[in-house]
Design a protein around this motif. Structure first.
Motif, mmCIF file in Angstrom:
data_model
loop_
_atom_site.group_PDB
_atom_site.id
_atom_site.type_symbol
_atom_site.label_atom_id
_atom_site.label_comp_id
_atom_site.label_asym_id
_atom_site.label_seq_id
_atom_site.Cartn_x
_atom_site.Cartn_y
_atom_site.Cartn_z
ATOM 1 N N THR A 47 0.834 -1.211 0.000
ATOM 2 C CA THR A 47 0.000 0.000 0.000
ATOM 3 C C THR A 47 0.863 1.255 0.000
ATOM 4 O OG1 THR A 47 -1.729 -1.242 1.161
ATOM 5 C CG2 THR A 47 -1.932 1.160 1.148
ATOM 6 N N HIS A 149 -5.557 6.328 1.069
ATOM 7 C CA HIS A 149 -4.686 5.164 1.250
ATOM 8 C C HIS A 149 -3.878 5.224 2.542
ATOM 9 C CE1 HIS A 149 -5.741 3.007 -2.305
ATOM 10 N NE2 HIS A 149 -5.597 4.100 -3.045
ATOM 11 N N GLN A 152 -5.996 3.610 5.001
ATOM 12 C CA GLN A 152 -5.911 2.152 4.924
ATOM 13 C C GLN A 152 -4.670 1.652 5.666
ATOM 14 O OE1 GLN A 152 -5.972 1.624 0.663
ATOM 15 N NE2 GLN A 152 -8.186 1.217 0.652
#
Length: 180
Positions: A47, A149, A152
């Motif tokens: 990620t 992101h 996340q």
């Protein structure tokens, strides 16, 4: 707050949050960082690599703006083939690149003028589809993508037992004098 000062604030927030995120990530082993956590990009490292890839692709597009942003010059040459590409195989190399990329971003954000924001940017998507979009709107997408992101990654770190602390943008928004 002007649009350009907001863009600079967002670049500064991006740098601040990435510093916090990478410091937290470095507390985990390479195995923990590479573990498939069933996230969209698999692992924490995956990620974080996606964020660098995405930022690089957008900055390369922004470098085509007629304002000819000098700071983005070195970014034009960075090879990104896909948004799920593992650009850096470990947190140490990725972290060093992230620091450099964020410094470029903050410096570039200072050079953006109000008149630059109303430009229509012409670019081609990663799938080869031509696009014409408002530059300011693309900048807002750019910063929103980063926040999405990083959220996340924050969740993945939390699931691994690592708390990165406060992450709210409001921490960096300057206080305004009260109205009496």
């Amino acid at each position: 707050m002007t649009r350009t000062s907001h863009i600079h604030l967002m670049a500064t927030y991006n740098e601040w949050m990435n510093n916090k995120l990478y410091e937290a990530a470095r507390s985990l082993s390479d195995e923990e960082l590479c573990a498939d956590r069933k996230a969209f990009f698999g692992s924490i490292l995956g990620t974080l690599n996606h964020l660098v890839a995405g930022d690089t692709v957008w900055l390369q597009r922004f470098a085509t703006h007629p304002a000819n942003y000098v700071t983005l010059g070195p970014i034009r040459q960075l090879p990104v083939k896909s948004l799920d590409q593992l650009l850096f195989p470990n947190i140490r190399e990725l972290s060093a690149h992230r620091v450099w990329l964020d410094q470029q971003m903050v410096e570039w954000s200072r050079s953006i003028t109000e008149s630059d924001l109303d430009h229509t940017l012409h670019y081609t998507s990663m799938k080869g589809v031509p696009a014409d979009r408002n530059f300011y709107g693309l900048l807002m997408h750019f910063f929103n993508h980063q926040t999405h992101h990083r959220g996340q990654v924050t969740t993945l770190l939390s699931q691994a037992g690592v708390d990165i602390g406060d992450t709210d943008l409001v921490i960096l928004i300057p206080s305004e004098p009260g109205v009496l």
